[in-house]
Design a protein around this motif. Structure first.
Motif, PDB file in Angstrom:
ATOM      1  N   PRO A 336       0.814  -1.228   0.000  1.00  0.00           N
ATOM      2  CA  PRO A 336       0.000   0.000   0.000  1.00  0.00           C
ATOM      3  C   PRO A 336       0.843   1.271   0.000  1.00  0.00           C
ATOM      4  O   PRO A 336       0.392   2.314  -0.476  1.00  0.00           O
ATOM      5  CB  PRO A 336      -0.807  -0.106   1.296  1.00  0.00           C
ATOM      6  CG  PRO A 336      -0.570  -1.452   1.862  1.00  0.00           C
ATOM      7  CD  PRO A 336       0.600  -2.069   1.176  1.00  0.00           C
ATOM      8  N   GLU A 337       2.085   1.184   0.518  1.00  0.00           N
ATOM      9  CA  GLU A 337       2.911   2.401   0.614  1.00  0.00           C
ATOM     10  C   GLU A 337       3.522   2.762  -0.746  1.00  0.00           C
ATOM     11  O   GLU A 337       3.998   3.872  -0.936  1.00  0.00           O
ATOM     12  CB  GLU A 337       3.992   2.232   1.688  1.00  0.00           C
ATOM     13  CG  GLU A 337       5.220   1.408   1.297  1.00  0.00           C
ATOM     14  CD  GLU A 337       4.961  -0.099   1.189  1.00  0.00           C
ATOM     15  OE1 GLU A 337       3.825  -0.541   1.449  1.00  0.00           O
ATOM     16  OE2 GLU A 337       5.909  -0.826   0.827  1.00  0.00           O
ATOM     17  N   ARG A 338       3.511   1.834  -1.680  1.00  0.00           N
ATOM     18  CA  ARG A 338       4.072   2.128  -3.004  1.00  0.00           C
ATOM     19  C   ARG A 338       2.956   2.657  -3.908  1.00  0.00           C
ATOM     20  O   ARG A 338       2.119   1.896  -4.379  1.00  0.00           O
ATOM     21  CB  ARG A 338       4.734   0.878  -3.588  1.00  0.00           C
ATOM     22  CG  ARG A 338       5.323   1.122  -4.962  1.00  0.00           C
ATOM     23  CD  ARG A 338       6.294   0.057  -5.371  1.00  0.00           C
ATOM     24  NE  ARG A 338       7.599   0.254  -4.727  1.00  0.00           N
ATOM     25  CZ  ARG A 338       8.716  -0.372  -5.066  1.00  0.00           C
ATOM     26  NH1 ARG A 338       8.692  -1.258  -6.032  1.00  0.00           N
ATOM     27  NH2 ARG A 338       9.850  -0.129  -4.449  1.00  0.00           N
ATOM     28  N   TYR A 339       2.962   3.960  -4.146  1.00  0.00           N
ATOM     29  CA  TYR A 339       1.884   4.559  -4.921  1.00  0.00           C
ATOM     30  C   TYR A 339       1.997   4.199  -6.404  1.00  0.00           C
ATOM     31  O   TYR A 339       3.063   4.303  -7.004  1.00  0.00           O
ATOM     32  CB  TYR A 339       1.890   6.092  -4.758  1.00  0.00           C
ATOM     33  CG  TYR A 339       0.635   6.704  -5.313  1.00  0.00           C
ATOM     34  CD1 TYR A 339      -0.546   6.674  -4.583  1.00  0.00           C
ATOM     35  CD2 TYR A 339       0.614   7.265  -6.589  1.00  0.00           C
ATOM     36  CE1 TYR A 339      -1.720   7.200  -5.102  1.00  0.00           C
ATOM     37  CE2 TYR A 339      -0.551   7.785  -7.119  1.00  0.00           C
ATOM     38  CZ  TYR A 339      -1.710   7.753  -6.369  1.00  0.00           C
ATOM     39  OH  TYR A 339      -2.876   8.260  -6.898  1.00  0.00           O
ATOM     40  N   THR A 340       0.884   3.778  -6.981  1.00  0.00           N
ATOM     41  CA  THR A 340       0.845   3.401  -8.403  1.00  0.00           C
ATOM     42  C   THR A 340      -0.455   3.901  -9.024  1.00  0.00           C
ATOM     43  O   THR A 340      -1.276   4.529  -8.360  1.00  0.00           O
ATOM     44  CB  THR A 340       0.875   1.865  -8.583  1.00  0.00           C
ATOM     45  OG1 THR A 340      -0.366   1.336  -8.106  1.00  0.00           O
ATOM     46  CG2 THR A 340       2.030   1.219  -7.834  1.00  0.00           C
ATOM     47  N   ILE A 341      -0.664   3.540 -10.286  1.00  0.00           N
ATOM     48  CA  ILE A 341      -1.880   3.900 -11.006  1.00  0.00           C
ATOM     49  C   ILE A 341      -3.124   3.314 -10.328  1.00  0.00           C
ATOM     50  O   ILE A 341      -4.248   3.766 -10.569  1.00  0.00           O
ATOM     51  CB  ILE A 341      -1.776   3.439 -12.490  1.00  0.00           C
ATOM     52  CG1 ILE A 341      -2.875   4.035 -13.361  1.00  0.00           C
ATOM     53  CG2 ILE A 341      -1.790   1.925 -12.602  1.00  0.00           C
ATOM     54  CD1 ILE A 341      -2.720   5.497 -13.647  1.00  0.00           C
ATOM     55  N   LEU A 342      -2.947   2.334  -9.469  1.00  0.00           N
ATOM     56  CA  LEU A 342      -4.094   1.731  -8.775  1.00  0.00           C
ATOM     57  C   LEU A 342      -4.602   2.625  -7.646  1.00  0.00           C
ATOM     58  O   LEU A 342      -5.626   2.323  -7.028  1.00  0.00           O
ATOM     59  CB  LEU A 342      -3.721   0.350  -8.233  1.00  0.00           C
ATOM     60  CG  LEU A 342      -3.294  -0.663  -9.313  1.00  0.00           C
ATOM     61  CD1 LEU A 342      -2.767  -1.938  -8.669  1.00  0.00           C
ATOM     62  CD2 LEU A 342      -4.447  -0.980 -10.256  1.00  0.00           C
ATOM     63  N   GLY A 343      -3.881   3.703  -7.377  1.00  0.00           N
ATOM     64  CA  GLY A 343      -4.327   4.669  -6.375  1.00  0.00           C
ATOM     65  C   GLY A 343      -4.228   4.137  -4.958  1.00  0.00           C
ATOM     66  O   GLY A 343      -3.537   3.147  -4.708  1.00  0.00           O
ATOM     67  N   GLU A 344      -4.927   4.801  -4.046  1.00  0.00           N
ATOM     68  CA  GLU A 344      -4.821   4.393  -2.642  1.00  0.00           C
ATOM     69  C   GLU A 344      -5.825   3.328  -2.248  1.00  0.00           C
ATOM     70  O   GLU A 344      -5.681   2.669  -1.232  1.00  0.00           O
ATOM     71  CB  GLU A 344      -4.962   5.624  -1.728  1.00  0.00           C
ATOM     72  CG  GLU A 344      -3.609   6.172  -1.323  1.00  0.00           C
ATOM     73  CD  GLU A 344      -3.542   7.693  -1.404  1.00  0.00           C
ATOM     74  OE1 GLU A 344      -4.591   8.332  -1.594  1.00  0.00           O
ATOM     75  OE2 GLU A 344      -2.427   8.220  -1.295  1.00  0.00           O
ATOM     76  N   THR A 345      -6.866   3.191  -3.066  1.00  0.00           N
ATOM     77  CA  THR A 345      -7.909   2.240  -2.675  1.00  0.00           C
ATOM     78  C   THR A 345      -8.012   1.062  -3.640  1.00  0.00           C
ATOM     79  O   THR A 345      -8.777   0.132  -3.406  1.00  0.00           O
ATOM     80  CB  THR A 345      -9.283   2.943  -2.607  1.00  0.00           C
ATOM     81  OG1 THR A 345      -9.470   3.660  -3.831  1.00  0.00           O
ATOM     82  CG2 THR A 345      -9.350   3.906  -1.447  1.00  0.00           C
TER      83      THR A 345
END
Ligand SMILES: [Zn+2]
Length: 362
Positions: A336-345
């Motif tokens: 979860p700490e690695r931000y990607t195109i999948l966003g936070e949720t």
């Protein structure tokens, strides 16, 4: 004026030897490295026969004290077994001769022992041959760990071309997936101010581009294919060394792949013809979808994977449509700490389904 306080450590392999029949150079390599006289060759049953025995013979002839250890799956137990054996035998150089699991076990043991690690890949199934990371299996999938960066890499294309072609194609897909990983990293940089290295990003993309551009030349029974794949993997490993983390080669597509691992063997369609999907195969399929989300040229990724002979559809790797969707929906839970195109949720089920359908994965 703000004071300059930045500092960074980059660890690179000291020597990389790639090409036809390079196995014969192993003793000279150890001589040049000069880190001791006692070598532990870690291999599995197959790779021992394929290359380990030969290396043993060459090193012995050159007056090295050589021990061998056979390992199987990359688990904590296996790593500990190797550490114990190496300690007991006062090993100075750790040499992993094999595929992903052997290399991962050896580089983790070397890290714990604080001994130099020499990577001798016998297949090119993923970019771990040159990276400072290793993944360990446990009951609920796998976990990525910090490990020893290889001090040297010796890749014999004559040996690597003998490995099943599926492994090579999977390894190429793993490197091609750098494309979505870098897009994720750029996004995290723009949106979250995450530290970004443009040099590492360029290297990671160069590695992927090499395979995208040469997709037609990557085929079974070709030593040149092994050459291209290993070269791309080494550049990819260097990108990770420059970044100091796996960002350039691991983004949302890797999270998707790890989630599929986490969901376990139950994700497979019934039928004997399916073998468990490989890491790179899952990452390649993930990259098609994530590059689509980024608005990138996902068709180019898909077409190149096809040309190489790597899977682009769920049915080719025997995963049910439902599990592809679940893998997409839950991928973001992996890191979860690695931000990607999948966003936070993460993605909704509808969005995941649409994505997999549009890109032809399901
Ligand atoms: Zn990977």
């Amino acid at each position: 004026m703000e004071r300059f306080t930045k500092s960074k450590t980059m660890v690179f392999p000291r020597e990389i030897i790639v090409g036809h029949n390079t196995t014969q150079q192993i003793a000279e390599l150890c001589n040049r490295i000069g880190r001791g006289n006692s070598v532990l060759i870690v291999a599995d049953k197959k790779t021992k026969k394929l290359s380990g025995d030969e290396i043993h013979k060459i090193l012995k002839k050159a007056n090295y004290e050589v021990k061998g250890k056979i390992v199987s799956k990359a688990t904590v137990n296996e790593v500990n077994r190797v550490i114990k054996y190496a300690n007991k035998n006062k090993i100075e150089i750790m040499m992993g001769v094999g595929g992903g699991s052997v290399i991962d076990i050896t580089k983790l043991a070397a890290y714990e022992l604080n001994k130099p690690f020499i990577s001798v890949p016998t297949s090119a199934a993923h970019d771990g041959i040159a990276s400072p990371r290793a993944s360990l299996k446990h009951s609920k999938g796998s976990v990525s760990k910090t490990a020893e960066s290889p001090l040297a890499i010796l890749a014999d294309t004559k040996v690597i071309m003998k490995a099943p072609y599926r492994m090579l194609a999977s390894g190429c897909a793993d490197v091609i997936s750098n494309m979505s990983a870098v897009m994720d990293w750029e996004l995290a940089h723009r949106l979250k101010g995450e530290e970004f290295s443009s040099h590492a990003a360029v290297l990671a993309k160069t590695a992927a581009q090499l395979l995208l551009d040469n997709a037609d030349d990557i085929r079974p029974d070709s030593e040149e294919s092994a050459w291209l794949a290993v070269k791309a993997m080494i550049v990819s490993g260097v990108a990770m060394s420059v970044a100091g983390n796996t960002r350039p080669a691991s983004g949302s597509e890797h999270m998707f792949s790890h989630m599929l691992d986490h969901l376990g063997p139950g994700i497979m369609l019934k039928g004997k013809k399916y073998k468990r999907p490989m890491h790179g195969e899952q990452c390649g399929i993930g990259a098609i979808m994530m590059v689509y989300l980024h608005g990138g040229d996902w068709e180019k990724i898909r077409d190149s994977l096809k040309r190489i002979g790597a899977p682009t559809k769920s049915e080719e790797i025997g995963i049910s449509k439902k599990k592809i969707v679940e893998g997409l929906v839950r991928a973001q839970e992996i890191r979860p700490e690695r931000y990607t195109i999948l966003g936070e949720t993460g993605l909704t089920k509808d969005a995941a389904k649409r994505l997999a359908k549009i890109t032809g994965v399901i």
